[in-house]
Enzyme design. Structure first.
Site, short mmCIF file in Angstrom:
data_model
loop_
_atom_site.label_atom_id
_atom_site.label_comp_id
_atom_site.label_asym_id
_atom_site.label_seq_id
_atom_site.Cartn_x
_atom_site.Cartn_y
_atom_site.Cartn_z
N THR A 144 -4.08 -9.00 -8.25
CA THR A 144 -2.84 -9.26 -8.27
C THR A 144 -2.35 -11.02 -8.20
OG1 THR A 144 -1.93 -7.29 -7.19
CG2 THR A 144 -0.48 -9.07 -7.16
N TRP A 174 -1.21 -12.02 -2.51
CA TRP A 174 -1.26 -10.90 -1.57
C TRP A 174 -2.68 -10.16 -1.72
CZ3 TRP A 174 3.01 -11.35 0.70
CH2 TRP A 174 4.07 -11.73 0.06
N GLU A 375 -1.03 -1.17 -4.34
CA GLU A 375 -1.59 -0.10 -4.95
C GLU A 375 -0.79 0.70 -6.10
OE1 GLU A 375 -4.42 -0.99 -4.72
OE2 GLU A 375 -5.03 -1.56 -2.45
#
Length: 396
Positions: A144, A174, A375
């Site tokens: 990410t 993150w 996710e």
């Protein structure tokens, strides 16, 4: 007024649908062991860790590693090669304590270790996996980016050849455990396509900074990674990984654990609420004795049971090697969505007590806000399912 003592009952959340009959004796024993570890080692301190926004990752990883739970569903290299269902039950019990603790195990085993196990070289597996399985080495998974979450194909992190080496530049955001990790799985765009690298975090130019001021997953280390001309040799590249298929396969592994984990968080909320309403007196009678209370509890128990059945079914499919990505999306979408509804509803039954750390329900609800997003957001999973059913991609 003395606390009301509820009438004894033989029906519990877990035996309402006799779900234990669907588990092997080995699965039940494993679940009991992990639940005991959670109750004795984790639960007494989880509220403190959450409030402080600090968790002893290395200490816990070593203890969890000794239990054989890190990368437990992988074969060899110190991993036990358990069934997917057994791994799911472990995720369920850890998330019943806190989503951050399940995330620690999930990121280590289903993202970082799986990436090396599935897409790495034999030398990389031998170098990293035994220590990671033991909890002596910590891994993280850098996919990410600040501007690219649901669209990893837009990543800006680059990998450029320089002689026999690779130069990595970019940022990741993150990233669980990055600031305490020993190895980072970094995905980057190159002329050859999207590539993966196992990057030792001691490499010059690798910087990881812990992200603070979180209102969710506070018992988890979340970090931002900056890669400034990070030079790694060719043998750091995951040789079998080329294209987005590789990192997306890792995400599918992690999502599977969430399917079970969310059930654990919801179960803990509902059990806490059942205990509370049986002893909380309102207008001179137990809160459990009101029809509205029982209707809420019944509805939550039904949804929880359905989520558990879905998780077990997907576990069986995965054990048989027949699970498809859209099926994992069904599990993640439904179970997290229902878990957060249960957590919020339980909070209302606890009234003002529900907002304190004396009870776990709002902590679970806050955590599930993150689980709902990471996710793959609910919207992404809806589109995955929609494409599978219609044959038409609607992502763009």
């Amino acid at each position: 007024m003395p606390a009301h003592q509820p009438l004894p009952t033989t029906t519990t959340i877990e035996n309402l649908l006799d779900l234990d009959s669907l588990l092997s004796a080995e699965d039940r024993d494993l679940r009991t062991m992990v639940r005991g570890f959670g109750e004795q080692r984790l639960r007494p301190q989880i509220a403190e860790w959450f409030e402080a926004g600090q968790v002893p990752v290395r200490e816990l990883a070593a203890e969890i590693g000794k239990l054989g739970l890190l990368g437990m569903h992988l074969q060899g290299y110190g991993c036990s090669g358990s069934t997917a269902t057994a791994y799911g039950l472990v995720c369920q019990e850890l998330e019943a304590v806190d989503s951050g603790l399940r995330s620690l195990v999930s990121v280590q085993g289903s993202l970082a270790m799986f990436a090396i196990h599935r897409w790495g070289s034999e030398e990389q597996r031998t170098r990293w996996l035994p220590g990671m399985a033991a909890g002596e080495l910590i891994g993280c998974f850098g996919l990410t980016e600040p501007d690219f979450g649901s669209n990893p194909g837009g990543m800006r992190t680059t990998a450029r050849r320089d002689g026999s080496d690779w130069i990595l530049n970019g940022s990741k955001m993150w990233i669980t455990n990055a600031s305490v990790a020993d190895v980072a799985i970094i995905w980057a765009r190159s002329k050859e396509g999207v590539l993966g690298f196992a990057v030792p975090t001691s490499t010059p130019g690798f910087h990881a900074t812990e992200m603070t001021r979180k209102l969710s997953l506070r018992a988890s280390v979340t970090s931002e990674i900056h890669l400034d001309d990070v030079r790694v040799p060719e043998d750091a590249r995951l040789p079998e990984a080329q294209g987005l298929k590789a990192p997306l396969s890792c995400l599918s592994e992690a999502r599977f654990g969430i399917v079970f984990g969310a059930v654990g968080a919801a179960r803990d909320c509902l059990q806490t609420t059942l205990d509370y309403v049986g002893t909380r007196a309102v207008f001179d009678r137990p809160l459990a004795g009101y029809q509205l209370t029982q209707a809420k509890i019944a509805d939550m128990a039904v949804e929880l049971g359905k989520a558990q059945l879905l998780a077990l079914h997907l576990g069986r499919l995965k054990d048989e090697g027949r699970i498809r990505p859209e099926q994992v999306s069904v599990g993640k979408l439904n179970n997290v969505r229902e878990a957060i509804k249960i957590a919020r509803q339980c909070r209302t039954l606890l009234g003002a007590n529900g907002i304190t750390l004396e009870y776990p329900v709002l902590r679970h609800a806050n955590n599930l806000e993150s689980v709902l997003t990471y996710e793959g957001t609910s919207e992404v999973h809806q589109l995955v399912i929609g494409e599978a059913l219609t044959g038409v991609g609607a992502f763009r």
